[in-house]
Design a protein around this motif. Structure first.
Motif, PDB file in Angstrom:
ATOM      1  N   TRP A  91       0.916  -1.064  -0.299  1.00 52.72           N
ATOM      2  CA  TRP A  91      -0.073   0.165  -0.030  1.00 52.72           C
ATOM      3  C   TRP A  91       0.430   1.616  -0.220  1.00 52.72           C
ATOM      4  CZ3 TRP A  91      -4.839   0.018   3.886  1.00 52.72           C
ATOM      5  CH2 TRP A  91      -5.630   1.095   3.471  1.00 52.72           C
ATOM      6  N   GLU A  92       2.554   1.228   0.733  1.00 49.38           N
ATOM      7  CA  GLU A  92       2.902   2.232   0.758  1.00 49.38           C
ATOM      8  C   GLU A  92       3.454   2.550  -0.284  1.00 49.38           C
ATOM      9  OE1 GLU A  92       6.316   4.087   3.585  1.00 49.38           O
ATOM     10  OE2 GLU A  92       5.597   1.962   4.571  1.00 49.38           O
ATOM     11  N   ASP A  93       4.490   1.347  -0.803  1.00 55.08           N
ATOM     12  CA  ASP A  93       4.950   1.701  -2.262  1.00 55.08           C
ATOM     13  C   ASP A  93       3.770   2.220  -3.775  1.00 55.08           C
ATOM     14  OD1 ASP A  93       6.731   0.380  -1.443  1.00 55.08           O
ATOM     15  OD2 ASP A  93       6.184  -1.782  -1.882  1.00 55.08           O
ATOM     16  N   GLU A  94       2.818   1.760  -2.913  1.00 54.26           N
ATOM     17  CA  GLU A  94       1.732   2.296  -4.479  1.00 54.26           C
ATOM     18  C   GLU A  94       1.682   4.065  -3.909  1.00 54.26           C
ATOM     19  OE1 GLU A  94      -0.077   1.485  -6.418  1.00 54.26           O
ATOM     20  OE2 GLU A  94      -0.248  -0.951  -6.074  1.00 54.26           O
ATOM     21  N   ILE A  95       2.212   4.649  -2.947  1.00 52.26           N
ATOM     22  CA  ILE A  95       2.049   6.193  -2.484  1.00 52.26           C
ATOM     23  C   ILE A  95       3.212   6.567  -2.876  1.00 52.26           C
ATOM     24  CG2 ILE A  95       1.527   7.274  -0.741  1.00 52.26           C
ATOM     25  CD1 ILE A  95      -0.347   5.420   0.189  1.00 52.26           C
ATOM     26  N   ARG A  96       4.366   5.480  -2.246  1.00 51.83           N
ATOM     27  CA  ARG A  96       5.288   5.871  -3.413  1.00 51.83           C
ATOM     28  C   ARG A  96       5.290   6.470  -4.426  1.00 51.83           C
ATOM     29  NH1 ARG A  96       8.052   2.116  -1.036  1.00 51.83           N
ATOM     30  NH2 ARG A  96       7.885   2.640   1.545  1.00 51.83           N
ATOM     31  N   ALA A  97       5.139   5.328  -4.847  1.00 52.03           N
ATOM     32  CA  ALA A  97       5.725   5.664  -6.346  1.00 52.03           C
ATOM     33  C   ALA A  97       5.172   7.077  -7.095  1.00 52.03           C
ATOM     34  CB  ALA A  97       4.558   4.291  -7.268  1.00 52.03           C
ATOM     35  N   GLY A  98       4.167   6.918  -6.744  1.00 51.10           N
ATOM     36  CA  GLY A  98       3.170   8.499  -7.282  1.00 51.10           C
ATOM     37  C   GLY A  98       4.238  10.093  -6.643  1.00 51.10           C
ATOM     38  N   LEU A  99       4.443  10.142  -5.377  1.00 53.17           N
ATOM     39  CA  LEU A  99       4.707  10.634  -5.128  1.00 53.17           C
ATOM     40  C   LEU A  99       6.569  11.023  -5.646  1.00 53.17           C
ATOM     41  CD1 LEU A  99       4.008  10.482  -0.842  1.00 53.17           C
ATOM     42  CD2 LEU A  99       3.784  12.628  -2.753  1.00 53.17           C
ATOM     43  N   ARG A 100       7.323   9.842  -5.649  1.00 49.76           N
ATOM     44  CA  ARG A 100       8.743   9.717  -6.143  1.00 49.76           C
ATOM     45  C   ARG A 100       7.972  10.367  -7.406  1.00 49.76           C
ATOM     46  NH1 ARG A 100      11.355   3.800  -4.354  1.00 49.76           N
ATOM     47  NH2 ARG A 100      11.908   4.693  -2.215  1.00 49.76           N
ATOM     48  N   ALA A 101       7.376   9.478  -8.637  1.00 46.15           N
ATOM     49  CA  ALA A 101       7.512  10.200  -9.827  1.00 46.15           C
ATOM     50  C   ALA A 101       7.551  11.809  -9.871  1.00 46.15           C
ATOM     51  CB  ALA A 101       5.847   9.658  -9.995  1.00 46.15           C
ATOM     52  N   MET A 102       6.502  13.020  -8.567  1.00 47.85           N
ATOM     53  CA  MET A 102       6.707  14.177  -8.638  1.00 47.85           C
ATOM     54  C   MET A 102       8.305  14.575  -8.723  1.00 47.85           C
ATOM     55  SD  MET A 102       3.352  14.577  -6.532  1.00 47.85           S
ATOM     56  CE  MET A 102       3.238  16.197  -7.042  1.00 47.85           C
ATOM     57  N   HIS A 103       8.741  13.938  -7.396  1.00 53.41           N
ATOM     58  CA  HIS A 103      10.101  14.246  -6.396  1.00 53.41           C
ATOM     59  C   HIS A 103      10.873  14.100  -7.920  1.00 53.41           C
ATOM     60  CE1 HIS A 103      14.201  14.215  -4.897  1.00 53.41           C
ATOM     61  NE2 HIS A 103      13.456  14.708  -3.899  1.00 53.41           N
ATOM     62  N   ALA A 104      10.728  13.001  -8.947  1.00 49.28           N
ATOM     63  CA  ALA A 104      11.870  13.225  -9.840  1.00 49.28           C
ATOM     64  C   ALA A 104      11.429  14.160 -11.048  1.00 49.28           C
ATOM     65  CB  ALA A 104      11.546  11.455 -10.991  1.00 49.28           C
ATOM     66  N   ARG A 105      10.672  14.387 -11.370  1.00 47.45           N
ATOM     67  CA  ARG A 105       9.989  15.900 -12.254  1.00 47.45           C
ATOM     68  C   ARG A 105      10.959  16.899 -11.709  1.00 47.45           C
ATOM     69  NH1 ARG A 105       4.871  12.522 -12.787  1.00 47.45           N
ATOM     70  NH2 ARG A 105       3.902  14.864 -11.863  1.00 47.45           N
ATOM     71  N   GLY A 106      11.339  16.768 -10.465  1.00 49.39           N
ATOM     72  CA  GLY A 106      11.487  17.939 -10.636  1.00 49.39           C
ATOM     73  C   GLY A 106      10.760  18.796  -9.637  1.00 49.39           C
ATOM     74  N   GLU A 107       8.961  18.192  -8.692  1.00 48.25           N
ATOM     75  CA  GLU A 107       8.369  19.030  -8.094  1.00 48.25           C
ATOM     76  C   GLU A 107       7.968  19.548  -7.426  1.00 48.25           C
ATOM     77  OE1 GLU A 107       4.428  17.066  -9.879  1.00 48.25           O
ATOM     78  OE2 GLU A 107       5.478  17.161 -12.061  1.00 48.25           O
ATOM     79  N   PHE A 108       9.274  19.159  -6.536  1.00 50.51           N
ATOM     80  CA  PHE A 108       9.220  18.876  -4.656  1.00 50.51           C
ATOM     81  C   PHE A 108       9.802  19.692  -4.878  1.00 50.51           C
ATOM     82  CE2 PHE A 108       6.482  15.247  -3.935  1.00 50.51           C
ATOM     83  CZ  PHE A 108       5.230  15.932  -3.987  1.00 50.51           C
ATOM     84  N   THR A 109      10.116  20.605  -3.639  1.00 48.18           N
ATOM     85  CA  THR A 109      11.764  21.085  -3.199  1.00 48.18           C
ATOM     86  C   THR A 109      12.841  19.794  -3.009  1.00 48.18           C
ATOM     87  OG1 THR A 109      11.394  21.216  -0.859  1.00 48.18           O
ATOM     88  CG2 THR A 109      10.454  23.355  -2.017  1.00 48.18           C
ATOM     89  N   PRO A 110      14.312  20.657  -3.497  1.00 47.00           N
ATOM     90  CA  PRO A 110      15.099  19.738  -3.192  1.00 47.00           C
ATOM     91  C   PRO A 110      15.205  18.638  -1.826  1.00 47.00           C
ATOM     92  CG  PRO A 110      16.520  21.571  -4.278  1.00 47.00           C
ATOM     93  CD  PRO A 110      14.667  21.804  -3.836  1.00 47.00           C
ATOM     94  N   ASP A 111      15.131  19.231  -0.774  1.00 41.59           N
ATOM     95  CA  ASP A 111      15.355  18.451   0.481  1.00 41.59           C
ATOM     96  C   ASP A 111      13.799  17.869   1.209  1.00 41.59           C
ATOM     97  OD1 ASP A 111      13.080  20.671   0.684  1.00 41.59           O
ATOM     98  OD2 ASP A 111      13.889  21.306   2.679  1.00 41.59           O
ATOM     99  N   THR A 112      12.720  17.461  -0.596  1.00 40.57           N
ATOM    100  CA  THR A 112      11.743  16.374   0.128  1.00 40.57           C
ATOM    101  C   THR A 112      11.766  15.569   0.067  1.00 40.57           C
ATOM    102  OG1 THR A 112      10.171  18.946  -0.842  1.00 40.57           O
ATOM    103  CG2 THR A 112       9.076  16.586  -0.633  1.00 40.57           C
ATOM    104  N   ASP A 113      11.625  14.195   0.844  1.00 39.13           N
ATOM    105  CA  ASP A 113      11.903  12.627   1.155  1.00 39.13           C
ATOM    106  C   ASP A 113      10.955  12.575   1.124  1.00 39.13           C
ATOM    107  OD1 ASP A 113      12.323  10.273   1.092  1.00 39.13           O
ATOM    108  OD2 ASP A 113      13.125  10.874   3.340  1.00 39.13           O
TER     109      ASP A 113
END
Length: 209
Positions: free
Chosen positions: A142-164
């Protein structure tokens, strides 16, 4: 997961046997969700599944074996209920749509039942290490499903650099579980909405302008 734990029996089944086993597991899942693992007897499961006692013991060594099968069944049911929303958590709009879907589902249930997976986990965690491990795996998925989306946003540079994104995924799943429990107890979706909205609002602050 403990390496010395014994998993559920997995006999080689004919299509008819597989259907019978699935009917038993589905009946047990309904009963255990409604009245709890401890209060559910094999006789009740037999009656609900409309099978004989010998059939129950043909597919399951005993109640513990059946509980483990119910955990696996519930895992699939809970995650399937959230599809396809789980596949679109790579934007704030997708995250909010998932939030809306979960809240709407709780309203449709009258805020009863809470999280079936969480309820099973709470009952088996202290006395069945193997079943606890299955629930832990389900939450990991379940967490993996959520993490995948957030990681995709991070990979696209949509989060601030210090975001985990991994920490955000865990926080969001934790908020969901706590919100579901309070919603079940209070029979109102406000705790669930507040927990999810507060976490999503924080995630929004991590998005670049």
């Amino acid at each position: 997961m403990p390496t010395n734990a014994r998993g559920p029996k997995s006999p080689r089944l004919t299509p008819k046997g597989r259907a019978t086993r699935e009917r038993i597991v589905a009946a047990a899942a309904r009963l255990m969700t409604r009245q709890g693992v401890g209060a559910t007897t094999l006789e009740q499961v037999r009656e609900a599944a409309e099978v004989s006692g010998s059939q129950v013991y043909h597919y399951f060594a005993g109640k513990q074996d059946l509980v483990r099968a119910v955990v696996a069944y519930t895992r699939g049911d809970v995650l399937e209920m959230q599809q396809p929303l789980l596949s679109h958590l790579d934007s704030l709009a997708g995250l909010r749509a998932w939030r809306d879907g979960i809240v709407a589902h709780q309203r449709s249930l009258g805020c009863r039942g809470g999280c079936p997976l969480g309820a099973l986990g709470a009952e088996v965690a202290e006395h069945d290490a193997f079943a606890r491990g299955l629930v832990a795996e389900a939450f990991d998925q379940w967490e993996d499903e959520i993490r995948a989306g957030l990681r995709a946003m991070h990979a696209r540079g949509e989060f601030t650099p210090d975001t985990d994104p991994d920490a955000l995924a865990l926080a969001l799943l934790s908020a969901l579980q706590g919100g579901l429990l309070l919603t079940q107890i209070q029979r109102a979706t406000l705790p669930l909405e507040t927990a999810l909205d507060t976490t999503l609002a924080y995630i929004a602050t991590r998005v670049r302008d």
